[in-house]
Motif scaffolding. Structure first.
Motif, mmCIF file in Angstrom:
data_model
loop_
_atom_site.group_PDB
_atom_site.id
_atom_site.type_symbol
_atom_site.label_atom_id
_atom_site.label_comp_id
_atom_site.label_asym_id
_atom_site.label_seq_id
_atom_site.Cartn_x
_atom_site.Cartn_y
_atom_site.Cartn_z
ATOM 1 N N LEU A 269 0.823 3.480 -2.582
ATOM 2 C CA LEU A 269 0.239 2.169 -2.292
ATOM 3 C C LEU A 269 0.817 1.108 -3.222
ATOM 4 O O LEU A 269 1.120 -0.015 -2.788
ATOM 5 N N GLN A 270 0.990 1.441 -4.487
ATOM 6 C CA GLN A 270 1.522 0.471 -5.438
ATOM 7 C C GLN A 270 2.984 0.146 -5.159
ATOM 8 O O GLN A 270 3.429 -0.983 -5.374
ATOM 9 N N ILE A 271 3.732 1.118 -4.657
ATOM 10 C CA ILE A 271 5.118 0.830 -4.263
ATOM 11 C C ILE A 271 5.131 -0.077 -3.043
ATOM 12 O O ILE A 271 5.889 -1.058 -2.980
ATOM 13 N N MET A 272 4.266 0.199 -2.058
ATOM 14 C CA MET A 272 4.184 -0.684 -0.892
ATOM 15 C C MET A 272 3.719 -2.083 -1.288
ATOM 16 O O MET A 272 4.065 -3.076 -0.641
ATOM 17 N N GLY A 273 2.949 -2.169 -2.372
ATOM 18 C CA GLY A 273 2.499 -3.452 -2.877
ATOM 19 C C GLY A 273 3.478 -4.120 -3.823
ATOM 20 O O GLY A 273 3.158 -5.168 -4.403
ATOM 21 N N THR A 274 4.664 -3.527 -3.985
ATOM 22 C CA THR A 274 5.746 -4.029 -4.844
ATOM 23 C C THR A 274 5.362 -4.085 -6.317
ATOM 24 O O THR A 274 5.972 -4.796 -7.105
ATOM 25 N N LEU A 275 4.333 -3.313 -6.705
ATOM 26 C CA LEU A 275 3.929 -3.260 -8.109
ATOM 27 C C LEU A 275 4.759 -2.236 -8.883
ATOM 28 O O LEU A 275 4.942 -2.376 -10.097
ATOM 29 N N TYR A 276 5.237 -1.203 -8.206
ATOM 30 C CA TYR A 276 6.173 -0.228 -8.751
ATOM 31 C C TYR A 276 7.452 -0.271 -7.931
ATOM 32 O O TYR A 276 7.415 -0.551 -6.731
ATOM 33 N N ARG A 277 8.568 0.040 -8.577
ATOM 34 C CA ARG A 277 9.822 0.252 -7.861
ATOM 35 C C ARG A 277 10.040 1.755 -7.711
ATOM 36 O O ARG A 277 9.858 2.502 -8.663
ATOM 37 N N PRO A 278 10.456 2.205 -6.528
ATOM 38 C CA PRO A 278 10.749 3.628 -6.368
ATOM 39 C C PRO A 278 12.051 3.988 -7.078
ATOM 40 O O PRO A 278 12.875 3.119 -7.381
ATOM 41 N N ASP A 279 12.229 5.285 -7.320
ATOM 42 C CA ASP A 279 13.493 5.742 -7.894
ATOM 43 C C ASP A 279 14.586 5.749 -6.832
ATOM 44 O O ASP A 279 15.762 5.523 -7.137
ATOM 45 N N ASP A 280 14.201 6.025 -5.598
ATOM 46 C CA ASP A 280 15.161 6.084 -4.505
ATOM 47 C C ASP A 280 14.433 5.754 -3.201
ATOM 48 O O ASP A 280 13.210 5.830 -3.130
ATOM 49 N N GLY A 281 15.211 5.396 -2.180
ATOM 50 C CA GLY A 281 14.626 5.094 -0.883
ATOM 51 C C GLY A 281 14.648 3.610 -0.581
ATOM 52 O O GLY A 281 15.145 2.795 -1.369
ATOM 53 N N SER A 282 14.085 3.236 0.565
ATOM 54 C CA SER A 282 14.075 1.835 0.998
ATOM 55 C C SER A 282 12.670 1.433 1.441
ATOM 56 O O SER A 282 11.865 2.276 1.854
ATOM 57 N N LEU A 283 12.398 0.134 1.337
ATOM 58 C CA LEU A 283 11.093 -0.412 1.703
ATOM 59 C C LEU A 283 11.297 -1.784 2.334
ATOM 60 O O LEU A 283 11.807 -2.706 1.693
ATOM 61 N N ARG A 284 10.908 -1.904 3.592
ATOM 62 C CA ARG A 284 10.950 -3.181 4.294
ATOM 63 C C ARG A 284 9.534 -3.561 4.682
ATOM 64 O O ARG A 284 8.792 -2.742 5.230
ATOM 65 N N ILE A 285 9.161 -4.797 4.382
ATOM 66 C CA ILE A 285 7.839 -5.310 4.705
ATOM 67 C C ILE A 285 8.006 -6.568 5.540
ATOM 68 O O ILE A 285 8.605 -7.548 5.076
ATOM 69 N N ASP A 286 7.503 -6.514 6.760
ATOM 70 C CA ASP A 286 7.597 -7.655 7.680
ATOM 71 C C ASP A 286 9.030 -8.156 7.785
ATOM 72 O O ASP A 286 9.292 -9.364 7.786
ATOM 73 N N GLY A 287 9.974 -7.213 7.857
ATOM 74 C CA GLY A 287 11.378 -7.550 8.034
ATOM 75 C C GLY A 287 12.143 -7.859 6.767
ATOM 76 O O GLY A 287 13.360 -8.067 6.814
ATOM 77 N N THR A 288 11.472 -7.886 5.611
ATOM 78 C CA THR A 288 12.125 -8.215 4.343
ATOM 79 C C THR A 288 12.416 -6.947 3.552
ATOM 80 O O THR A 288 11.526 -6.119 3.344
ATOM 81 N N ASP A 289 13.651 -6.803 3.104
ATOM 82 C CA ASP A 289 14.028 -5.696 2.227
ATOM 83 C C ASP A 289 13.583 -6.074 0.812
ATOM 84 O O ASP A 289 14.329 -6.701 0.053
ATOM 85 N N VAL A 290 12.371 -5.691 0.466
ATOM 86 C CA VAL A 290 11.768 -6.206 -0.767
ATOM 87 C C VAL A 290 12.447 -5.664 -2.023
ATOM 88 O O VAL A 290 12.368 -6.291 -3.090
ATOM 89 N N LEU A 291 13.111 -4.524 -1.926
ATOM 90 C CA LEU A 291 13.761 -3.953 -3.102
ATOM 91 C C LEU A 291 15.008 -4.736 -3.506
ATOM 92 O O LEU A 291 15.544 -4.532 -4.595
#
Length: 235
Positions: A44-66
């Motif tokens: 949940l915290q990674i989806m909330g951009t509070l933590y950065r993952p070590d690997d992988g990708s995260l797009r929220i509403d079309g934005t590559d937040v990483l």
């Protein structure tokens, strides 16, 4: 709305997330359940951009937040995401109205506009007569509704909630759970809710089961109690 692909996360030698793939559609109300230590809150915290993952990708509403820089990410988080926590985290020196206004003011929106939106949310939540009350003068259920209004003040696309009913009695739990569906109906938000509350997980559109850093099918999941009197210390 939320696209998680191959997300991993470790803290020291402890690998908490082990390759998470997840898609959440716009307007869904999704619960994430699993035993303590499964990685729910970390996800949940990674989806909330509070933590950065070590690997992988995260797009929220079309934005590559990483790929966002620190300032851009903070701005995105403030305007596009809302957070609800187990213990409200209201500032004790401010009134209900003022607590709700804080994210809007941090977003540098006009004070009059933010105040009007906060008042509208208090009215929607049946708390207009509590606007001038400080958190110590509110019941637990009222405090949590103020926390929900605070999460909504910037009209975010997504609400992320971590054990939002964990500190409430049965009546206030039921009212909060119903509120999520009312909010979805009126404002169209997507909800992602980490919970041990079995009653809440039963009524969400979809339930994501996590065990030992993995998402698993419910039919193959190791049995565990959803009800937990303590908050999770590690995930």
């Amino acid at each position: 709305m939320i696209e998680v692909n191959g997300i991993t996360k470790s803290f020291g030698s402890l690998q908490v997330l082990k390759g998470i793939d997840l898609h959440i559609s716009k307007g869904e109300i999704v619960s994430i359940v699993g035993p303590s230590g499964a990685g729910k809150t970390t996800l949940l915290q990674i989806m909330g951009t509070l933590y950065r993952p070590d690997d992988g990708s995260l797009r929220i509403d079309g934005t590559d937040v990483l790929r966002l820089g620190r300032r851009e990410l903070a701005r995105f988080r403030n305007r596009r995401l809302g957070f609800v926590f187990q213990f409200h985290q209201l500032l004790p020196e401010f009134t209900a109205l003022e607590n709700i206004m804080i994210p809007g003011l941090l977003a540098h929106r006009p004070t009059r506009e933010v105040k009007q939106r906060a008042a509208e949310l208090l009215e929607f939540l049946g708390l207009s007569d509590r606007a001038a009350h400080k958190p110590s003068e509110l019941s637990g259920g009222e405090q949590q509704r103020v926390a929900v209004a605070r999460a909504l003040v910037n009209d975010p696309a997504i609400i992320l909630a971590d054990e939002p009913s964990g500190s409430l009695d049965s009546q206030n739990k039921a009212e909060l759970h119903n509120l999520f569906f009312r909010l979805r109906e009126h404002f169209g938000q997507t909800f992602v809710i980490v919970t041990h509350d079995e009653e809440l997980s039963k009524i969400t559109d979809r339930t994501i089961h996590m065990v030992d850093g993995h998402i698993v099918p419910a039919t193959t999941e190791t049995p565990f109690p959803l009800t937990d009197e303590n908050s999770e210390p590690t995930d």
